[in-house]
Motif scaffolding. Sequence first.
Motif, PDB file in Angstrom:
ATOM      1  N   GLN A 140       5.678  -4.689   1.140  1.00  0.00           N
ATOM      2  CA  GLN A 140       6.667  -5.214   2.089  1.00  0.00           C
ATOM      3  C   GLN A 140       7.462  -6.367   1.487  1.00  0.00           C
ATOM      4  OE1 GLN A 140       4.754  -6.319   5.751  1.00  0.00           O
ATOM      5  NE2 GLN A 140       4.003  -4.246   6.160  1.00  0.00           N
ATOM      6  N   TYR A 141       6.781  -7.201   0.678  1.00  0.00           N
ATOM      7  CA  TYR A 141       7.381  -8.430   0.176  1.00  0.00           C
ATOM      8  C   TYR A 141       7.918  -8.325  -1.254  1.00  0.00           C
ATOM      9  CZ  TYR A 141       5.659 -11.101   4.184  1.00  0.00           C
ATOM     10  OH  TYR A 141       5.437 -11.592   5.447  1.00  0.00           O
TER      11      TYR A 141
ATOM     12  N   SER B 229       2.748 -17.048   1.148  1.00  0.00           N
ATOM     13  CA  SER B 229       2.608 -16.661   2.564  1.00  0.00           C
ATOM     14  C   SER B 229       1.173 -16.299   2.926  1.00  0.00           C
ATOM     15  CB  SER B 229       3.533 -15.489   2.882  1.00  0.00           C
ATOM     16  OG  SER B 229       3.044 -14.289   2.305  1.00  0.00           O
TER      17      SER B 229
ATOM     18  N   LYS C 218       7.581  -1.826  -4.059  1.00  0.00           N
ATOM     19  CA  LYS C 218       7.915  -0.862  -3.001  1.00  0.00           C
ATOM     20  C   LYS C 218       8.631   0.358  -3.581  1.00  0.00           C
ATOM     21  CE  LYS C 218      10.030  -0.545   1.580  1.00  0.00           C
ATOM     22  NZ  LYS C 218      10.724  -1.294   2.661  1.00  0.00           N
TER      23      LYS C 218
ATOM     24  N   GLU D 196       9.542 -12.976  -8.043  1.00  0.00           N
ATOM     25  CA  GLU D 196       9.594 -12.030  -6.926  1.00  0.00           C
ATOM     26  C   GLU D 196       8.255 -11.943  -6.176  1.00  0.00           C
ATOM     27  OE1 GLU D 196      10.105  -7.857  -7.699  1.00  0.00           O
ATOM     28  OE2 GLU D 196       8.604  -7.820  -9.289  1.00  0.00           O
ATOM     29  N   THR D 197       7.235 -12.589  -6.732  1.00  0.00           N
ATOM     30  CA  THR D 197       5.878 -12.440  -6.179  1.00  0.00           C
ATOM     31  C   THR D 197       5.375 -13.704  -5.496  1.00  0.00           C
ATOM     32  OG1 THR D 197       5.409 -10.899  -7.989  1.00  0.00           O
ATOM     33  CG2 THR D 197       3.518 -11.684  -6.742  1.00  0.00           C
TER      34      THR D 197
ATOM     35  N   LYS E 188       1.014  -4.947   2.370  1.00  0.00           N
ATOM     36  CA  LYS E 188       1.749  -6.207   2.498  1.00  0.00           C
ATOM     37  C   LYS E 188       2.503  -6.530   1.213  1.00  0.00           C
ATOM     38  CE  LYS E 188      -0.219  -9.132   6.086  1.00  0.00           C
ATOM     39  NZ  LYS E 188      -0.923 -10.412   6.367  1.00  0.00           N
TER      40      LYS E 188
ATOM     41  N   PHE F 232       5.515 -14.288  -1.682  1.00  0.00           N
ATOM     42  CA  PHE F 232       4.482 -13.510  -0.974  1.00  0.00           C
ATOM     43  C   PHE F 232       3.113 -14.191  -1.098  1.00  0.00           C
ATOM     44  CE2 PHE F 232       1.030 -10.390  -1.875  1.00  0.00           C
ATOM     45  CZ  PHE F 232       0.751 -10.047  -0.561  1.00  0.00           C
TER      46      PHE F 232
END
Length: 622
Positions: A523-524, A495, A529, A488-489, A520, A492
């Motif tokens: 967000q990703y 990016s 979150k 899941e990381t 950020k 990001f």
Amino acid sequence: MFPEYDVIVVGAGHAGCEAAAAAANMGSKVLLITMNMQTIAQMSCNPAMGGIAKGQIVREIDAMGGYSGIVTDESMIQFRMLNRSKGPAMWSPRAQSDRMLFAGKWREMLENTRNVDFYQDMVNGLLVKNGRVYGVVTGLGHEIKAKSVVLTNGTFLNGVIHIGEKKLGGGRMAEKAATGITEQLVSLGFESDRLKTGTPPRIDGRSLDYSKMEEQYGDEEMIGFSYLPTKKITAAQQRSCFITYTSPEVHDILKTGFEKSPMFQGRIQGTGPRYCPSIEDKINRFAERDRHQLFVEPEGFNTVEIYVNGFSSSLPEEVQFQALRSVAGFENCRMFRPGYAIEYDYFPPTQLKFSLETKLIENLFFAGQINGTTGYEEAACQGLMAGINAHQKASEQEAVVLKRSEAYIGVLIDDLINKGTDEPYRMFTSRAEFRTLLRQDNADLRLTEKSYRLGLASQERMELVKAKKEGVEKLKEILAAISLEPDETNAFLESVQSSPLVAKQKAAQVLLRPNIGLEKMMQYIPSLKIALKDFNKDTLEQAEIQLKYDTYIEKEKELVVKMSQLEDLIIPDNFDYEKLVSLGTEAKQKFKKIKPRTLGQASRISGVNPSDVQILMVFMGR
């Protein structure tokens, strides 16, 4: 006609307004005397607050319970956080203000402050007896008594305005100078000198062609200055500023006025601000440059008046006008009023104690440009501290002093008292050796509790600080506990061009990587979150800064501890420096003049060497 006051504040500029508010909110009965009730908190020069290091000062004033941050938030027409591309120690808030709204809001807040009385008159003398001030004498002949007096005279002490070969008495255009105080203080043994500052011409915005200029927008995020919830405009309501430039043609026109320049012809004796020179000074000192940047700044929402930042001048007005008409976008400009220089008296601040009380006259305090500073923010923070200490003195309580490691305000006052100034003093981040600790985001965490204990900062402010501290600690604990999965990381991390995870890693560890921010990440990364959804932006930012810069912050804290050891070594009041035969002559002279309270202060006096401090330390040890 007048009762006896606890504190009289002379002058209602930025320093005077903060002084009156602080003393009154602490419980003193205050009289604010101004020569013109219509110009309270007037923005004499640029219609803006904050900027590099100055923004930190406004945040500190607000954290202490002063009014400047609230007034700025509620009168701004544009907001920008400067230096965002650098580390958080350099972030500096700046707001473009509505000049009339700013002054109106200040007056409204003062009028709604219990314990503040107003009187319109000129103060042209002090009531002094046996080395103590006990009131003031006004132009109308009133003798008004008080336990403490704060002088915040700005540029009005024997002020002289220069426009080319024209010379007018005044403290500001169309306002008369203040007389009598300098002469009396000099007769009492004070040393005075002259300084100079200036302001640009004001232009009719309807006559400008903005299509030839670069538009400068405000930030999308309106952070503001006050830690209290204030009423601010939305990002969409902001007014733009514009940027244009001078040219060789403009410079040639300006040079035609040099023979009538009061600065170049020696009619101005006072030293001007090095970091905010006039346009004629710039083209003279930087002759190799063929252009200089000009900021075209609106004066408010409901006026067409424009402030030409970067074009301060005391040249003849016809020269100013012709030169401006050669600037891109100004070809058809109409001038509301010319720029001018102003020369005024100040008192070298080495004559003050750290409380801003004078050494010569008890109960007398100086704040603002009378101490040789320049800028609204520098004046306001001195006013705040002078008001606090005038109240403390009137109440027979201990003086309040902020250390260099506690606030930019502490740096400013320490610099003035130890080093003095022979040019208008302006604050910069480079002046603060502990600037990683003294950030704009944590002024409330540094100062509000101290001010609350004094009785200045409100209960509301204290509750907000308590909630912020608890929120930051809780957030840091979550980041240290939560593990991020590679699947899941890694999208990001890719990016932001950071290496992927090969195994679970704590969120706090991932956050320490370069170019990665908590907002950020949230967000990703869905799990992050969800875990942090209850925290506000201020808490998120504060926790991130504390985690990312923990090593630097701890190093500065260690340095503060080392430096504070010298601050704890008190020098006796009547120490005889003549006994120290091996002490340098300059060090002896400076020590006798400034009378440092501690070895730490002695070490920061201009002209004093480390060996001089060691000699003093050894002798005190004996």
